[in-house]
Motif scaffolding. Structure first.
Motif, PDB file in Angstrom:
ATOM      1  N   MET A  32      -9.758  -3.466   3.562  1.00  0.00           N
ATOM      2  CA  MET A  32     -10.288  -4.042   2.323  1.00  0.00           C
ATOM      3  C   MET A  32      -9.439  -5.247   1.909  1.00  0.00           C
ATOM      4  SD  MET A  32     -11.135  -0.809  -0.106  1.00  0.00           S
ATOM      5  CE  MET A  32     -11.576   0.722   0.673  1.00  0.00           C
ATOM      6  N   ALA A  33      -8.125  -5.090   2.007  1.00  0.00           N
ATOM      7  CA  ALA A  33      -7.219  -6.180   1.633  1.00  0.00           C
ATOM      8  C   ALA A  33      -7.436  -7.401   2.529  1.00  0.00           C
ATOM      9  CB  ALA A  33      -5.776  -5.700   1.706  1.00  0.00           C
ATOM     10  N   HIS A  37     -14.911   5.734   2.994  1.00  0.00           N
ATOM     11  CA  HIS A  37     -13.729   4.969   3.402  1.00  0.00           C
ATOM     12  C   HIS A  37     -13.814   4.522   4.859  1.00  0.00           C
ATOM     13  CE1 HIS A  37     -11.903   6.014  -0.393  1.00  0.00           C
ATOM     14  NE2 HIS A  37     -11.990   7.293  -0.112  1.00  0.00           N
ATOM     15  N   GLN A  76      -7.879   6.720   4.095  1.00  0.00           N
ATOM     16  CA  GLN A  76      -7.855   5.859   2.913  1.00  0.00           C
ATOM     17  C   GLN A  76      -6.921   4.668   3.117  1.00  0.00           C
ATOM     18  OE1 GLN A  76      -6.763   8.972   0.164  1.00  0.00           O
ATOM     19  NE2 GLN A  76      -8.782   8.913  -0.823  1.00  0.00           N
ATOM     20  N   LEU A 123       0.826  -1.203   0.000  1.00  0.00           N
ATOM     21  CA  LEU A 123       0.000   0.000   0.000  1.00  0.00           C
ATOM     22  C   LEU A 123       0.862   1.257   0.000  1.00  0.00           C
ATOM     23  CD1 LEU A 123      -2.653  -1.110   2.614  1.00  0.00           C
ATOM     24  CD2 LEU A 123      -2.892  -1.030   0.142  1.00  0.00           C
ATOM     25  N   GLU A 167      -7.917   0.790   2.998  1.00  0.00           N
ATOM     26  CA  GLU A 167      -7.260  -0.129   2.062  1.00  0.00           C
ATOM     27  C   GLU A 167      -6.702  -1.345   2.781  1.00  0.00           C
ATOM     28  OE1 GLU A 167      -4.439   2.399   0.095  1.00  0.00           O
ATOM     29  OE2 GLU A 167      -5.935   3.154  -1.326  1.00  0.00           O
TER      30      GLU A 167
END
Length: 176
Positions: free
Chosen positions: A37-38, A167, A30, A14, A34
């Motif tokens: 989300m991963a 987010h 963000q 990232l 992320e």
């Protein structure tokens, strides 16, 4: 995961700084989204790209950005505290999520560990939404703790609703 037939661990790299155009730096919010989300989509590890190329090369830009460094440190501590849960088996099709904003879907993952059910969720884009979760295997009326947020949500027969900022990330724990 598909390329290796889910046979090898997947790590996600990232961005934490400016790699290209100035002004393109991700926000701490963000980056946190992320990361989750991963993990929700099966990543087994996270790696942060800490360099900045423009307008001037900085090989340790993350360490020079107090806000981003604090955010990455906090999310790493949260992952560490949940490592036993994250490394447990995922409940296949354990949750269905409906978002009120079609421009911001919310994805989620269910784990069970130590008599508790965990739902990890993240809003995929920058617009606010409300999400309704339907968690398999939860019956009756209960509350779920929203980890790290000092609040709870009511769960009725496995269904609950929560608001998400763009987010936004919410991690829930409730008794089985």
């Amino acid at each position: 995961r598909e390329w290796c037939q889910d046979g090898k661990p997947v790590w996600v790299h990232l961005e934490t700084g400016i790699i290209g155009a100035p002004g393109s730096q991700p926000t701490p919010l963000q980056v946190k989204a992320e990361v989750w989300m991963a993990l929700i989509h099966g990543a087994r590890g996270i790696d942060y790209f800490v360099h900045q190329f423009k307008p001037k090369f900085n090989e340790h830009a993350l360490l020079d950005n107090p806000d981003m460094l604090a955010a990455v440190t906090a999310v790493n501590q949260q992952i560490t505290s949940l490592a036993r849960v994250l490394n447990s088996a995922t409940i296949a099709d354990g949750v269905a999520v409906e978002s009120t904003n079609p421009k911001t879907p919310v994805h989620a993952l269910v784990k069970r560990q130590g008599g508790a059910t965990y739902v990890f969720s993240a809003a995929l884009y920058g617009e606010a939404t409300k999400a309704t979760f339907r968690v398999q295997g939860l019956t009756g009326n209960r509350t779920a703790e929203v980890l790290g947020e000092d609040r709870q949500v009511r769960v009725q027969n496995g269904v609950f609703t929560d608001a998400f900022a763009g987010h936004g990330v919410h991690l829930y724990r409730t008794g089985q």
